[in-house]
Design a protein around this motif. Sequence first.
Motif, PDB file in Angstrom:
ATOM      1  N   ASP A  62      -2.512   0.017  -4.112  1.00 16.78           N
ATOM      2  CA  ASP A  62      -1.845   0.323  -2.836  1.00 16.78           C
ATOM      3  C   ASP A  62      -0.317   0.242  -2.929  1.00 16.78           C
ATOM      4  OD1 ASP A  62      -4.355   0.577  -1.886  1.00 16.78           O
ATOM      5  OD2 ASP A  62      -4.178  -0.899  -0.278  1.00 16.78           O
ATOM      6  N   LYS A  81       2.253   3.366  -2.468  1.00 16.18           N
ATOM      7  CA  LYS A  81       3.169   3.407  -1.306  1.00 16.18           C
ATOM      8  C   LYS A  81       4.600   3.636  -1.775  1.00 16.18           C
ATOM      9  CE  LYS A  81       0.376   0.802   1.940  1.00 16.18           C
ATOM     10  NZ  LYS A  81      -0.055  -0.526   2.347  1.00 16.18           N
ATOM     11  N   SER A 128      -7.961   3.003  -2.838  1.00 17.63           N
ATOM     12  CA  SER A 128      -6.880   3.071  -1.836  1.00 17.63           C
ATOM     13  C   SER A 128      -7.175   4.158  -0.807  1.00 17.63           C
ATOM     14  CB  SER A 128      -5.553   3.413  -2.515  1.00 17.63           C
ATOM     15  OG  SER A 128      -5.236   2.445  -3.464  1.00 17.63           O
TER      16      SER A 128
END
Length: 327
Positions: free
Chosen positions: A109, A113, A131
């Motif tokens: 994750d 991001k 994810s």
Amino acid sequence: MLKKLSAALAVGLLASVLAACGGGGEDTASGGEAGSGKIVLGFSQVGSESGWRAANTKSVKDSAATAGIDLKFSDAQQKQENQIASIRSYIQQKVDVIAFSPVVVTGWDAVLKEAQAAKIPVILTDRAVDSDASLYATFIGSDFVKEGEEVGKWALEEFKSATGPVNIVQLEGTVGSAPAIDRKKGFEATIASNPNLKVIASQSGDFTRAKGKEVMQALLQANPKIDLLFAHNDDMGLGAIEAIKAAGLKPGTDIKIATIDAVKDGMTALAANEINFIAECSPLLGEQLMELTKKAAAGEPLEKRIVTKETTFTPQQAAEVLSTRQY
Ligand code: AHR
């Protein structure tokens, strides 16, 4: 005075045009750190654990060269921390697109991001992550559950007339990886319809030949009667064949063997009846990956999931295609 002012304005304008073309992360189609004008793809490979992986790496490198894509390639040696470090480095380098084959399913994750914040599209190849799908552009690769099911269907047919227990040992792939999780799931769910078929031991061989041999040696010592070995890839199956021979048994006859991949060494053993069944997992993802990279760099929408087309092989089918097998 007026002449001087317009000269200064022209220099200023030229400088800002050059700066805009010079390769910021958002300059997707023509960017690239080196300013070569080519699309720059940062690719983080799992490692070099198997024949499948070698064929996959070759496919990615050859296809990038053919497509005129500037490929930055790194080998993570089966370690997630190495993959995360190379993805971060690709973000810093402001590549146009990032692709990677995740060694395990969990723990992506944060870095995904970061890529999203840098507006760099990410393409998953070969293996999935857990994810949220909004964090990557697309995922291209096999249906691993189906591969496990194919082996399960074959096992049901092979042992359909068994009147007593059929003892199965399973050599699993890398712990926590999508192919290990999904192949096990597909296989075990399929054979559940015949209570005679029992998985008596299941252990990871990390997708390597050496580990496959080592684990099979231990399984043979601990289990006097093994009827079927299901290895999650050809390499572990080939390692196990060495252990089976060393124990004085005939692979493919005394112990039936089913594997996944269909790389040349696996197909050779299948044609020689040392393996009895292989479900194919194609490593030739390079060409499609480059097409997707071009689309992603151009900001075009991508299908979220692209499933690779695959088949299965019996010994006779392997013998027929062996000479033309690409990998
Ligand atoms: O993710 C694909 C799997 O990884 C292949 O089946 C195996 O050989 C490889 O190491």
